[in-house]
Design a protein around this motif. Structure first.
Motif, PDB file in Angstrom:
ATOM      1  N   THR A 144       0.876  -1.168   0.000  1.00 39.45           N
ATOM      2  CA  THR A 144       0.000   0.000   0.000  1.00 39.45           C
ATOM      3  C   THR A 144       0.916   1.222   0.000  1.00 39.45           C
ATOM      4  O   THR A 144       2.129   1.113   0.233  1.00 39.45           O
ATOM      5  N   GLU A 145       0.344   2.391  -0.238  1.00 38.99           N
ATOM      6  CA  GLU A 145       1.151   3.624  -0.205  1.00 38.99           C
ATOM      7  C   GLU A 145       1.780   3.806   1.169  1.00 38.99           C
ATOM      8  O   GLU A 145       2.927   4.225   1.284  1.00 38.99           O
ATOM      9  N   GLU A 146       1.029   3.491   2.213  1.00 37.01           N
ATOM     10  CA  GLU A 146       1.538   3.650   3.586  1.00 37.01           C
ATOM     11  C   GLU A 146       2.692   2.674   3.842  1.00 37.01           C
ATOM     12  O   GLU A 146       3.714   3.041   4.423  1.00 37.01           O
ATOM     13  N   GLN A 147       2.553   1.434   3.411  1.00 34.71           N
ATOM     14  CA  GLN A 147       3.630   0.457   3.579  1.00 34.71           C
ATOM     15  C   GLN A 147       4.868   0.874   2.792  1.00 34.71           C
ATOM     16  O   GLN A 147       5.994   0.781   3.291  1.00 34.71           O
ATOM     17  N   ARG A 148       4.658   1.337   1.592  1.00 40.43           N
ATOM     18  CA  ARG A 148       5.778   1.773   0.757  1.00 40.43           C
ATOM     19  C   ARG A 148       6.510   2.931   1.418  1.00 40.43           C
ATOM     20  O   ARG A 148       7.737   2.971   1.460  1.00 40.43           O
ATOM     21  N   GLU A 149       5.770   3.876   1.955  1.00 44.40           N
ATOM     22  CA  GLU A 149       6.383   5.025   2.631  1.00 44.40           C
ATOM     23  C   GLU A 149       7.190   4.575   3.845  1.00 44.40           C
ATOM     24  O   GLU A 149       8.261   5.117   4.110  1.00 44.40           O
ATOM     25  N   ARG A 150       6.689   3.595   4.584  1.00 40.84           N
ATOM     26  CA  ARG A 150       7.443   3.067   5.743  1.00 40.84           C
ATOM     27  C   ARG A 150       8.750   2.435   5.271  1.00 40.84           C
ATOM     28  O   ARG A 150       9.781   2.583   5.921  1.00 40.84           O
ATOM     29  N   VAL A 178      10.460   3.269   2.559  1.00 41.14           N
ATOM     30  CA  VAL A 178      11.333   4.378   2.170  1.00 41.14           C
ATOM     31  C   VAL A 178      11.936   5.038   3.408  1.00 41.14           C
ATOM     32  O   VAL A 178      13.139   5.331   3.442  1.00 41.14           O
ATOM     33  N   GLN A 179      11.129   5.252   4.439  1.00 39.23           N
ATOM     34  CA  GLN A 179      11.644   5.861   5.673  1.00 39.23           C
ATOM     35  C   GLN A 179      12.704   4.974   6.326  1.00 39.23           C
ATOM     36  O   GLN A 179      13.710   5.464   6.848  1.00 39.23           O
ATOM     37  N   GLN A 180      12.500   3.659   6.301  1.00 46.25           N
ATOM     38  CA  GLN A 180      13.495   2.731   6.854  1.00 46.25           C
ATOM     39  C   GLN A 180      14.790   2.789   6.053  1.00 46.25           C
ATOM     40  O   GLN A 180      15.885   2.754   6.613  1.00 46.25           O
ATOM     41  N   LEU A 181      14.681   2.889   4.745  1.00 48.01           N
ATOM     42  CA  LEU A 181      15.881   3.008   3.914  1.00 48.01           C
ATOM     43  C   LEU A 181      16.636   4.294   4.234  1.00 48.01           C
ATOM     44  O   LEU A 181      17.878   4.300   4.282  1.00 48.01           O
ATOM     45  N   LEU A 182      15.919   5.380   4.473  1.00 48.81           N
ATOM     46  CA  LEU A 182      16.573   6.639   4.850  1.00 48.81           C
ATOM     47  C   LEU A 182      17.298   6.503   6.186  1.00 48.81           C
ATOM     48  O   LEU A 182      18.394   7.026   6.367  1.00 48.81           O
ATOM     49  N   GLN A 183      16.696   5.771   7.118  1.00 48.67           N
ATOM     50  CA  GLN A 183      17.337   5.534   8.414  1.00 48.67           C
ATOM     51  C   GLN A 183      18.606   4.703   8.231  1.00 48.67           C
ATOM     52  O   GLN A 183      19.641   4.994   8.823  1.00 48.67           O
ATOM     53  N   ILE A 184      18.535   3.669   7.432  1.00 46.85           N
ATOM     54  CA  ILE A 184      19.723   2.830   7.170  1.00 46.85           C
ATOM     55  C   ILE A 184      20.814   3.668   6.513  1.00 46.85           C
ATOM     56  O   ILE A 184      22.001   3.520   6.834  1.00 46.85           O
ATOM     57  N   ALA A 185      20.423   4.558   5.625  1.00 44.66           N
ATOM     58  CA  ALA A 185      21.408   5.447   4.974  1.00 44.66           C
ATOM     59  C   ALA A 185      22.093   6.321   6.007  1.00 44.66           C
ATOM     60  O   ALA A 185      23.323   6.511   5.963  1.00 44.66           O
ATOM     61  N   ASP A 186      21.333   6.861   6.962  1.00 40.90           N
ATOM     62  CA  ASP A 186      21.932   7.652   8.051  1.00 40.90           C
ATOM     63  C   ASP A 186      22.943   6.817   8.835  1.00 40.90           C
ATOM     64  O   ASP A 186      24.038   7.264   9.140  1.00 40.90           O
ATOM     65  N   GLU A 187      22.552   5.598   9.155  1.00 45.24           N
ATOM     66  CA  GLU A 187      23.407   4.705   9.948  1.00 45.24           C
ATOM     67  C   GLU A 187      24.662   4.275   9.187  1.00 45.24           C
ATOM     68  O   GLU A 187      25.673   3.966   9.793  1.00 45.24           O
ATOM     69  N   ALA A 188      24.580   4.276   7.877  1.00 39.76           N
ATOM     70  CA  ALA A 188      25.735   3.852   7.062  1.00 39.76           C
ATOM     71  C   ALA A 188      26.905   4.819   7.193  1.00 39.76           C
ATOM     72  O   ALA A 188      28.042   4.440   6.912  1.00 39.76           O
ATOM     73  N   TYR A 189      26.637   6.042   7.632  1.00 44.14           N
ATOM     74  CA  TYR A 189      27.700   7.038   7.763  1.00 44.14           C
ATOM     75  C   TYR A 189      28.176   7.222   9.199  1.00 44.14           C
ATOM     76  O   TYR A 189      28.943   8.103   9.478  1.00 44.14           O
ATOM     77  N   ARG A 190      27.712   6.419  10.120  1.00 43.68           N
ATOM     78  CA  ARG A 190      28.127   6.546  11.534  1.00 43.68           C
ATOM     79  C   ARG A 190      29.362   5.770  11.816  1.00 43.68           C
ATOM     80  O   ARG A 190      29.737   4.849  11.211  1.00 43.68           O
TER      81      ARG A 190
END
Length: 189
Positions: A169-175, A177-189
């Motif tokens: 669903t759009e809501e699941q897809r957005e979740r 995408v948000q998780q991928l953004l979080q993983i991207a943040d963590e990749a630079y720590r």
């Protein structure tokens, strides 16, 4: 000056590429004809053949345009993030998975994958871009494995959407995408 002229895209060529995208989206790459594209573009078949001497050259130009379109989306997202850490990785997520380019990228992706089943050389431009991106993340200060997982997730979601088999669903897809953004943040720590 001649070099500048060779790098510009003529209006007729652009119209042909736009028409080819529409035709491929409507009937698929295998059933696309040069006559159909010429008619959709409002040019003569001779005019089309001047720019694209064969169906294969037209499909190759569409593959190149697909890669350029994805690259442009990422570059636009990169300039809009205003961040430094995780900027490139996040720009890939935002640029490729954003709502606006999603339909165009998915439609062209499906068409190119179908065409590539008959002509694997169409994937070469995509393969080259993926190799270039892999070298970029390998030489950056990002955790390579995390960045690769994000990249693979983007590819997987795009593939599902291109093939119209995603059940999110759009809501699941957005979740996701948000998780991928979080993983991207963590990749630079």
């Amino acid at each position: 000056m001649a070099e500048l002229a060779s790098n510009t895209i003529s209006p007729a060529r652009e119209r042909i590429l736009e028409a080819a995208e529409r035709v491929v989206g409507d009937v698929g790459a295998a059933r696309m004809t040069l006559d159909g594209v010429a008619q959709a573009a409002g040019v003569s078949k001779g005019g089309l053949l001047y720019h694209f001497p064969s169906k294969e050259s037209l499909l190759g130009a569409l593959a190149k345009r697909y890669v350029e379109s994805m690259t442009d989306c990422v570059e636009q997202a990169k300039s809009g993030t205003g961040e430094t850490d995780g900027r490139d990785l996040k720009a890939c997520i935002v640029g490729i998975l954003a709502q606006q380019p999603r339909a165009k990228i998915a439609g062209m992706g499906a068409a190119l994958f179908a065409a590539a089943a008959n002509d694997l050389t169409l994937l070469e431009v995509i393969r080259e871009r993926i190799a270039q991106y892999t070298r970029q993340i390998e030489s950056s200060d990002v955790d390579f494995a995390r960045a690769a997982v994000v990249s693979l997730a983007i590819d997987g979601l795009m593939m599902r959407e291109s093939l119209r088999i995603s059940c999110f669903t759009e809501e699941q897809r957005e979740r996701v995408v948000q998780q991928l953004l979080q993983i991207a943040d963590e990749a630079y720590r």
